[in-house]
Design a protein around this motif. Structure first.
Motif, mmCIF file in Angstrom:
data_model
loop_
_atom_site.group_PDB
_atom_site.id
_atom_site.type_symbol
_atom_site.label_atom_id
_atom_site.label_comp_id
_atom_site.label_asym_id
_atom_site.label_seq_id
_atom_site.Cartn_x
_atom_site.Cartn_y
_atom_site.Cartn_z
ATOM 1 N N ASN A 1 38.296 49.828 42.844
ATOM 2 C CA ASN A 1 39.259 49.709 43.946
ATOM 3 C C ASN A 1 38.579 49.879 45.300
ATOM 4 O O ASN A 1 38.913 49.196 46.265
ATOM 5 N N ILE B 1 35.575 40.977 43.972
ATOM 6 C CA ILE B 1 36.933 41.242 43.491
ATOM 7 C C ILE B 1 37.197 40.475 42.204
ATOM 8 O O ILE B 1 37.789 41.000 41.252
ATOM 9 N N GLN C 1 39.223 53.086 37.441
ATOM 10 C CA GLN C 1 39.322 51.995 38.414
ATOM 11 C C GLN C 1 39.031 52.431 39.845
ATOM 12 O O GLN C 1 39.081 51.605 40.755
ATOM 13 N N LEU D 1 44.028 40.251 39.541
ATOM 14 C CA LEU D 1 43.639 41.649 39.349
ATOM 15 C C LEU D 1 44.568 42.360 38.379
ATOM 16 O O LEU D 1 44.149 43.220 37.614
ATOM 17 N N ALA E 1 38.142 41.910 38.516
ATOM 18 C CA ALA E 1 39.274 41.400 37.724
ATOM 19 C C ALA E 1 38.808 40.965 36.341
ATOM 20 O O ALA E 1 39.497 41.202 35.339
ATOM 21 N N LEU F 1 36.708 46.624 46.065
ATOM 22 C CA LEU F 1 37.557 45.481 46.427
ATOM 23 C C LEU F 1 38.203 45.674 47.797
ATOM 24 O O LEU F 1 38.378 44.706 48.554
#
Length: 349
Positions: free
Chosen positions: A212, A331, A208, A269, A335, A215
């Motif tokens: 991350n 974002i 991730q 998320l 998700a 986002l």
């Protein structure tokens, strides 16, 4: 790599002994708990109870000249902070540090969480990080970023409703806090990338890390859009700001819906619910269409007030809100991907 045989203990328990050298190194005692983590590649990580994330202190010296670009010196401090350096020394090679370099370096230090100047003379500035990275969980940083962004929208709304320069200036100040959190988040991510113990403690999964970073950049860019909108409004004469205030009811609806959809995007998320994420993606697309439609009506109303400057700023306000909404789309995509990455079967009904 050391190989150890798995042994059976009792009727159904499998066990493997811990290396004596490792037990001694981490100070593990009988009866203490250890932490286990299944990594994305299927490997099993074992962490001692007194897990430490500290590594060797990273230090660097930045040598400048009186003619060196001041912006570059300041930008260097930001970059070294993000890269996880604990001690930064800025030193002049040909006499005292010039005034502009001094100002840019100090501005950078003030803008970064946990960074302080510990020593300074005519030719040298020593900067130290006093951050404890284990205290900044990644999910909490993302939530703080999104909550600050929503606060910016709240004060933008109040600034238009009350024609208040004070509230609009608060939007600009909050954007600085978003920047501070953004740089801290980047530092945490990059440190977690090379320090798996720290990653475990602050809730960063290797798979991730890229998502991350994307986002957090999206939130930072959305904050830039809202701050620019506030600055545009602050540039107006009081009578022009009053003209925009006359359309506050429509603008209020757009800002409120923008805040709501940002909240929804961040909340999904952490949910592995593909249908819910899909609904939020649809919500984003709908809001963009609504904003375009409503913007036409708002601009027509402002245009009748014979305030050309107010009309221009209204158009840029609508555009900046539109752009802030667009920043949420990556974002939502992240998700969506996270909601299906661990599924073995996907049923669409």
């Amino acid at each position: 790599m050391e190989v150890r045989r798995v042994q059976k203990f009792g009727k159904s328990t499998l066990m493997v002994s811990l290396p004596a050298e490792w037990v001694k190194e981490v100070g593990l005692n009988p009866g203490e708990s250890i932490y286990l983590e299944v990594d994305e590649d299927g490997s099993l990580k074992v962490y001692p109870p007194n897990l430490k994330s500290e590594s060797a202190s990273k230090e660097v010296k930045v040598v400048v000249k009186s003619a060196s670009p001041a912006d570059l010196a300041g930008r260097m401090v930001y970059s070294l902070y993000v890269l996880g350096y604990d001690k930064i020394t800025v030193e002049s090679s040909n006499g005292p540090l010039n005034e502009e370099i001094l100002r840019k370096v100090k501005d950078a230090v003030r803008s970064l969480i946990g960074l302080e100047i510990i020593s300074q003379d005519l030719t040298t500035i020593q900067i130290q990080s006093f951050l404890d990275p284990t205290k900044y969980n990644m999910n909490s940083l993302i939530n703080r970023l999104s909550n600050t962004l929503k606060q910016m929208l709240h004060y933008l709304n109040l600034g238009i409703k009350e024609a208040s320069r004070t509230f609009l200036q608060e939007v600009v100040e909050l954007e600085k806090e978003v920047d501070r959190l953004y740089y801290l988040s980047l530092r945490q991510l990059l440190m977690a990338q090379v320090n798996r113990s720290l990653a475990y403690m602050i809730g960063v999964k290797r798979i991730q890390i890229v998502g991350n970073r994307i986002l957090m950049k999206a939130i930072e860019e959305a904050a830039d859009e809202i701050s620019d909108a506030a600055n545009d409004l602050l540039s107006l004469h009081p009578e022009d700001l009053e003209a925009i205030k006359s359309s506050w009811d429509k603008i209020d609806m757009l800002i409120d819906q923008t805040s709501v959809v940002i909240d929804h995007v961040i909340k999904v998320l952490g949910k592995e619910d593909v249908k819910l994420v899909n609904e939020v993606i649809d919500e984003l697309e709908t809001l963009r269409r609504v904003l375009i439609t409503e913007a036409i009506g708002i601009e027509e109303k402002i245009g009748k007030l014979n305030s050309q400057r107010a009309l221009v700023v209204t158009r840029t306000l609508n555009l900046r809100l539109y752009n802030a909404i667009r920043r949420m789309e990556p974002i939502a995509e992240i998700a969506f991907n996270r909601s299906i990455e661990n599924l073995k079967e996907i049923v669409i009904d």
